[in-house]
Design an enzyme around this catalytic site. Structure first.
Site, PDB file in Angstrom:
ATOM      1  CG  HIS A 284      36.284  37.817  43.985  1.00  0.00           C
ATOM      2  ND1 HIS A 284      35.756  38.059  42.577  1.00  0.00           N
ATOM      3  CD2 HIS A 284      35.542  38.824  44.670  1.00  0.00           C
ATOM      4  CE1 HIS A 284      34.792  38.793  42.349  1.00  0.00           C
ATOM      5  NE2 HIS A 284      34.573  39.227  43.847  1.00  0.00           N
ATOM      6  CG  HIS A 340      38.589  40.961  42.857  1.00  0.00           C
ATOM      7  ND1 HIS A 340      39.496  41.936  42.838  1.00  0.00           N
ATOM      8  CD2 HIS A 340      37.701  41.417  43.256  1.00  0.00           C
ATOM      9  CE1 HIS A 340      38.961  43.155  43.064  1.00  0.00           C
ATOM     10  NE2 HIS A 340      37.751  42.790  43.484  1.00  0.00           N
TER      11      HIS A 340
END
Length: 411
Positions: A284, A340
């Site tokens: 991420h 995320h």
């Protein structure tokens, strides 16, 4: 700057820049983060629009929780220094009743199996690194070594970065290892980490090179950490090679730790078990080439997940809140992305000022974890409400499993 609501998306029109599309309805966004987004949107190589996830918060140069599509350039500081940071989760055949009544032994076994934290000072080994990596880690390093040698041949200053001794180690800050239960009381193992010391060294190296290459133009940038590398330049091509390698390292790092965590659990849990599903091993904090709106571009996800149609992902909450295994909905407007995590709502220093050890103990009473002064900055209240974050991005992902942690290991 004009804001309009359409399908829970706020569209911010930016003078002399690209629009900003945000999935932030019902979650706070700090003014400084909004200004960072405006700064980025005005860069000349931004493609189509910026996409902003509901966990958005202030970052270094570029905003955490943003998806930055670019044509002909990459911003190294937008990728950051924790290159390839991400998550891995795997489900076991264990049920909640199979876990020991007292979970401290399980946490201790995981802490012994996976180096974590950091020792600051000269003349001593960092407790968060290996003295002698196990054979399984050395086997992974052998696969990474040829690529590292190619990078070091061009950038010898990276030679002494922590690499082999950090592979299969957790780190500090918001990195964690958790044992979780899903809605069916099945046991999952989950962890969060990235490319460790070597990724940090690569990131810092190319951030400095981008700033050096743009020395005459830094004054015209709203933030020196928005310095970029132009496609076709030597440093651009070298950065793509180095960042790709660091992303591979991060993925291997998570796989190595997961193997160590499962092995540690087998030592403590009194019955055999198998691993029956890996949810995902995903980055991420990364950059890669993708096709969107009919064009091949570079997509930097700075604190965001890829969420293509049907793609699995992991969205963790804080160390006291639930986490989610999700499936992407392939929303084109978000460049097929989602958040995320929950995203910080205050800085680490502010959390330390505002909360006490008693607050931390109350907030994590249901979790077997550290409860000391050193982790107050990770208190759940320092993060956004994960349920509000999930609601704001309901057009980006669907929830497959809901996890609640029972054990949490922090660096």
């Amino acid at each position: 700057m004009v804001g309009t609501e359409r399908d829970a998306i706020e569209v911010i029109e930016v003078a002399e820049g690209r629009p900003i599309k945000t999935w932030t309805a019902g979650v706070p966004v700090e003014a400084a983060a909004r200004q960072q987004l405006l700064n980025t949107a005005r860069l000349p190589f931004i493609f189509h629009h910026l996409a902003v996830m509901p966990d958005v918060h202030l970052g270094k140069g570029s905003t955490i929780g943003s998806v930055i599509p670019t044509s002909g350039a990459i911003i190294p500081a937008a990728v950051g220094v924790d290159i390839g940071c991400g998550m891995i989760a795997t489900r076991s055949t264990l049920k909640a009743g199979d876990l020991p009544d007292q979970l401290h032994g399980l946490r201790s076994a995981i802490e012994r199996a996976v180096p974590h934290g950091r020792t600051i000072g000269h003349g001593q080994r960092d407790q968060g690194s290996w003295r002698d990596p196990p054979p399984s880690v050395d086997a992974l390093w052998a696969g990474l070594l040829p690529g590292f040698k190619r990078i070091v041949a061009k950038y010898p200053q990276l030679h002494d970065a922590n690499h082999r001794q950090h592979l299969g180690t957790l780190g500090t800050g918001n990195h964690f290892i958790e044992v979780c239960l899903d809605e069916a009381e099945r046991v999952w193992f989950m962890l969060h980490s990235g490319s460790r010391g070597v990724g940090n060294a690569i990131g810092r190296c190319f951030i400095a090179l981008a700033q050096a290459d743009m020395r005459q133009h830094l004054a015209t940038l709203p933030d020196r950490d928005l310095a970029y590398l132009r496609e076709g330049s030597v440093h651009f091509d070298d950065y793509l090679e180095a960042v790709g390698w660091a992303q591979d390292y991060a993925r291997c790092n998570r796989s190595a730790m997961m193997a160590q965590v499962v092995a540690a659990a087998r030592q403590v849990i009194g019955q055999p078990f198998a691993i029956d599903a890996e949810a995902v091993n995903c980055h991420h904090n990364y950059v890669r080439k993708e096709t969107h709106f009919g064009s091949e571009i570079f997509v930097t996800r700075k604190g965001a997940l890829s969420a293509r149609q049907g793609e699995p992902g992991i969205i963790p909450g804080s160390m006291g809140a639930r986490s989610y295994i999700v499936r992407g909905l392939g929303n084109a407007e978000s460049f097929c992305s989602c958040s995320h995590g929950a995203g910080r709502v205050m800085s680490r220093n502010e959390a330390r000022r505002r909360f006490t050890l008693a607050d931390q103990q109350r907030a994590t009473a249901h979790v077997e974890c550290r409860k000391d002064q050193e982790v107050i900055d990770e208190i759940p209240m320092a993060y956004k409400d994960i349920d509000a974050v999930m609601h704001a991005q309901r057009s980006l992902v669907e929830i497959v499993h809901t996890l609640r942690q029972v054990v949490c290991v922090k660096g």
